[in-house]
Design an enzyme around this catalytic site. Structure first.
Site, PDB file in Angstrom:
ATOM      1  N   LYS A 259       0.739  -1.104  -0.110  1.00 49.38           N
ATOM      2  CA  LYS A 259      -0.064   0.007   0.066  1.00 49.38           C
ATOM      3  C   LYS A 259       0.928   1.254  -0.118  1.00 49.38           C
ATOM      4  CE  LYS A 259      -4.013  -1.922   2.717  1.00 49.38           C
ATOM      5  NZ  LYS A 259      -4.948  -1.828   2.121  1.00 49.38           N
ATOM      6  N   ARG A 333     -10.481 -11.178   1.568  1.00 49.64           N
ATOM      7  CA  ARG A 333     -11.542 -12.328   1.072  1.00 49.64           C
ATOM      8  C   ARG A 333     -10.873 -13.524   0.967  1.00 49.64           C
ATOM      9  NH1 ARG A 333     -11.672  -8.835  -4.346  1.00 49.64           N
ATOM     10  NH2 ARG A 333     -11.224  -7.296  -2.790  1.00 49.64           N
TER      11      ARG A 333
END
Length: 486
Positions: A259, A333
């Site tokens: 990130k 996920r």
């Protein structure tokens, strides 16, 4: 200190319209409060305060706060109970004013809804300052009068549940590691005889063949934990439980798909899903709700290292499906895929998962509401009705086949962990990915990325991690428990 509510006047004469507690106090001080208020200029607007000193020896300081219209109820346009929200906001503002005056104890006017008043007080005063030497003075809110003490106590428990989630999310990632998170929840549940807590180690996760979860965890030096909590509040311990599943990434660097550094510190709260569902169970236990709840939280860090997932790697989930990891920052996920497969072992009445899953959710709804993707209108209705009461709103999002194709059209594996049109409908493709691991007919996925933190949008929460939508999950569980009773 004392916090009293005052309604904005329906008529133009501007005379203050007190709550019953305000009226009682005003007659105690021979009408001085009303007289002083009218001398102070125009009537109090919603959420605005006036402070009076020396009116009564028991209450050296009295804060009067505007509640807005007297008969505000459910606002169809806003999808919440405006009266309750007005009370939460007003009481929070009043209590903070008492805190600024460094008065250690405050009595709170129930304002006609003691539960909402208690929530406003307890949520409004909360602040994470564990690690600071200079702390704000602690203020203990109590109910003024004795009329609604049961509702007040319920509000305190609801708010403390959300504050527990805020505490876990706000704490630095070197203080709340996967193991420390699990131990903190275990300690909170220790006093309940009808709760079992299992802190499952990496060896157990391996035997469960949770290859997707393990693939995320292996990049970090912190070992993963699978936290499993059983609350048996139902009349019959064999009754089908409500299963809560929460994403527990205690720090998310993005892994190899790193990130950007600005704002990365906030990723200590990427376990917000686990924090809210576990806090909801702690709250359900404190309220002694008559239903069975199971909480599942896959806990790990997502870090870049020589062992970390690489873009293009293929991993195998618990149900045998292979997943192409095209972006290592779409890791939540992967944890949830395995946890959702495991959730199907419990013959659940409903499976509800919560996760700070996608930046796309924040883009879509901002901090106004939690996005809900569900295959069950029954489940949606319960969540929606709960959120109207709590003011911590939900909004239904699409689970179309349209999005499924974008994750199942995958070059190397059964599914890809990102949609093939990259940014388009990112929250929806993430939900479509999760749906590939669900066979239960009542399942809901709550994407809480947009409601993770609060700047100033929710006036009764200070700046920081929000712990949303813990109260909505509790209210939802409470409604479900009434359902099973009827």
């Amino acid at each position: 200190g004392l916090v009293l509510g005052v309604y904005s006047s329906e008529k133009d004469d501007g005379a203050a319209q007190f709550t019953s507690a305000g009226d009682a106090f005003d007659s105690l001080v021979s009408g001085k409060l009303r007289a002083l208020l009218s001398l102070c200029g125009p009537p109090l607007k919603k959420g605005k305060t006036r402070v009076f000193h020396g009116l009564h020896q028991d209450f050296p300081s009295v804060v009067v706060v505007g509640l807005g219209k007297k008969n505000a109820g459910i606002n169809e346009q806003e999808n919440w109970n405006e009266g309750k929200e007005n009370i939460r906001t007003a009481v929070a503002v009043g209590c903070r004013q008492i805190q600024d005056l460094e008065i250690p104890c405050v009595e709170v006017d129930p304002c006609g809804d003691a539960q909402a008043a208690a929530e406003g007080a307890v949520l409004g005063l909360h602040e994470y300052n564990e690690l600071k030497q200079k702390k704000k003075p602690v203020v203990t809110p109590q109910l003024h009068g004795s009329a609604e003490s049961e509702a007040w106590q319920k509000g305190v428990i609801y708010a403390e549940g959300q504050n527990l989630a805020r505490y876990l999310m706000e704490a630095p990632a070197n203080y709340i590691t996967p193991m420390k998170f699990a131990e903190h929840i275990e300690q909170k549940l220790r006093s309940f005889s009808n709760v079992k807590v299992h802190i499952r180690p990496e060896s157990w996760i391996t035997t469960q063949e949770m290859g997707a979860f393990l693939s995320v965890a292996k990049g970090s030096a912190e070992p993963p934990i699978f936290l499993e909590v059983h609350y048996l509040g139902g009349a019959n311990t064999d009754d089908s439980p409500l299963v809560f599943v929460g994403k527990g990434v205690t720090f998310d660097s993005g892994g190899i798909s790193l990130k950007p550094s600005s704002g990365m510190d906030a990723m200590r709260a990427d376990m917000g899903g686990a924090a809210t569902v576990c806090s909801a169970i702690v709250t359900a236990a404190a309220l002694n709700l008559p239903l069975n709840i199971i909480g599942l939280a896959p806990l790990c860090e997502n870090m870049p290292s020589g062992k970390a997932n690489k873009p293009g790697d293929v991993v195998r989930a618990k149900n045998g499906k292979t997943i192409q990891v095209d972006n290592t920052d779409a890791e939540g996920r992967l944890l949830l895929a395995d946890a959702l497969c495991y959730a199907h072992n419990f013959n659940a009445r409903a499976i509800v998962n919560a996760a700070t899953l996608t930046g796309a959710m924040d883009v879509a709804l901002g901090s106004a509401a939690t996005g809900v993707f569900t295959n069950s209108s029954w489940l949606w209705t319960h969540l929606y009705e709960a959120s109207i009461l709590t003011g911590d709103r939900v909004w239904r999002m699409p689970l179309f086949e349209h999005y499924t194709k974008q994750v199942t059209d995958c070059p190397l594996a059964d599914v890809s962990n990102i949609g093939k049109y990259s940014r388009a409908g990112g929250a929806c493709t993430a939900a479509a990915f999760l749906k590939e691991f669900v066979t239960a007919s009542h399942w809901a996925h709550l994407d809480i990325a947009g409601v993770m933190s609060n700047k100033d949008e929710v006036p009764y929460l200070r700046k920081g991690m929000a712990g949303r939508p813990t109260r909505t999950l509790v209210e939802f569980a409470a409604r479900l428990s009434q359902d099973s009773h009827s």
